[in-house]
Design an enzyme around this catalytic site. Sequence first.
Site, PDB file in Angstrom:
ATOM      1  CG  HIS A  53      -2.005  -1.060   1.106  1.00 15.22           C
ATOM      2  ND1 HIS A  53      -3.005  -1.190   2.042  1.00 15.22           N
ATOM      3  CD2 HIS A  53      -2.246  -2.015   0.170  1.00 15.22           C
ATOM      4  CE1 HIS A  53      -3.811  -2.181   1.700  1.00 15.22           C
ATOM      5  NE2 HIS A  53      -3.367  -2.708   0.572  1.00 15.22           N
ATOM      6  CD  GLU A  55      -1.437   3.707   3.930  1.00 20.28           C
ATOM      7  OE1 GLU A  55      -2.544   3.761   4.479  1.00 20.28           O
ATOM      8  OE2 GLU A  55      -1.220   3.061   2.880  1.00 20.28           O
ATOM      9  CB  ALA A 159     -20.027  11.715 -30.570  1.00 17.29           C
ATOM     10  CD1 TRP A 180     -14.714   7.296 -38.227  1.00 13.68           C
ATOM     11  CD2 TRP A 180     -14.815   7.622 -36.022  1.00 13.68           C
ATOM     12  NE1 TRP A 180     -14.172   6.189 -37.616  1.00 13.68           N
ATOM     13  CE2 TRP A 180     -14.225   6.356 -36.266  1.00 13.68           C
ATOM     14  CE3 TRP A 180     -14.991   8.056 -34.709  1.00 13.68           C
ATOM     15  CZ2 TRP A 180     -13.798   5.529 -35.229  1.00 13.68           C
ATOM     16  CZ3 TRP A 180     -14.573   7.224 -33.687  1.00 13.68           C
ATOM     17  CH2 TRP A 180     -13.978   5.980 -33.948  1.00 13.68           C
ATOM     18  CB  THR A 206     -23.459   0.011 -30.323  1.00 15.36           C
ATOM     19  OG1 THR A 206     -24.314   1.072 -29.892  1.00 15.36           O
ATOM     20  CG2 THR A 206     -22.076   0.575 -30.599  1.00 15.36           C
TER      21      THR A 206
END
Length: 349
Positions: A53, A55, A159, A180, A206
Amino acid sequence: MTQPGDLTWMKRALQLAEMAEGLTSPNPMVGAVVVHNGIIIGEGFHLKAGTPHAEVNAISSVKERHLLNTSTLYVTLEPCAHHGKTPPCTDLIIRTGIPRVVIGTTDTNPLVAGRGIARLQQAGTEVVTGVMEQECRWLNRRFFTWHEKKRPYVILKWARSADGFIDLVRKAGDAVEPNWITGMAERVLVHRWRAAEDAILAGGGTVRTDDPALNVRLWSGRNPVRIIVSRSGHINPKSAVFDGQTRTIIYTCNNSLKIPGVTVRQLTGSANFIPELLTALHSEGIQSVFVEGGAFIIRNFAESGLWDEARRFTGHMNFLGGVPDPFPDFTPGETLRFEKSILEFAYHF
């Protein structure tokens, strides 16, 4: 009690933590700095789950160990006090004799949840909390959302054309490829975004029209888990998302759907499927999901209210018709301008 300089050193700890963006999940991003008489003598950050970690890395980097018992440790997140893949950080802090620890925010993970602070205080360590708390929580908003809301952190991205359409109307025989709207700079940015999240999500429509790979190519980073939502299950098994390069999960109502190398999960068929989907993703351990469309998926997330950030590109060209913007009530805050588009952000907390 806060002291002069606490903000300065916590800012540095945040900078360090951000260096591991997209690398630490399911652990949070954490940075730590050891300061003696106004000088940094050690610093570190958590790089990857299962490794030391922040620390530990910061304390280990201190060369003059005798200075630790008159130093302050700054850490963006409450140190752990439990045994996981690594030993408790609180034990190390106490052993080294660091007398003062400044913490950005408490850790709401039930395994920690104040126990680290209590352990330090019981050992006589001065503990200061809440220094740059808002910034430290924002850094790990994915981690906190997963633990506190029991669902992934959701980012919507799409978009649209200047006249408000996200795609042309597709006809039988049209090329299977994206239309695009943005330029290359925006595409590189999107790939950076992908690398920062646990999963990337798209609808079956999609996949059928654009055949996207949904991976990270224009940026250095890991590929997110690919999530495909296709309630009908009518999807080409030869689509790019099924190339086997990274884990892919399909959520569907089609109980006969099978694609080699792909995990298939069943949906109940409810019209309001977003809560069910997010609960399922939470059970998979996915802390964040980057939703890239299409219109049906974006619209359902927007209407459910179960989203946290929205990022919308608006291009300069007009489509003069097509698939309308699925989030017409989007209210932007921040705005960035590119050569070929405008990027707007909205937040929903």
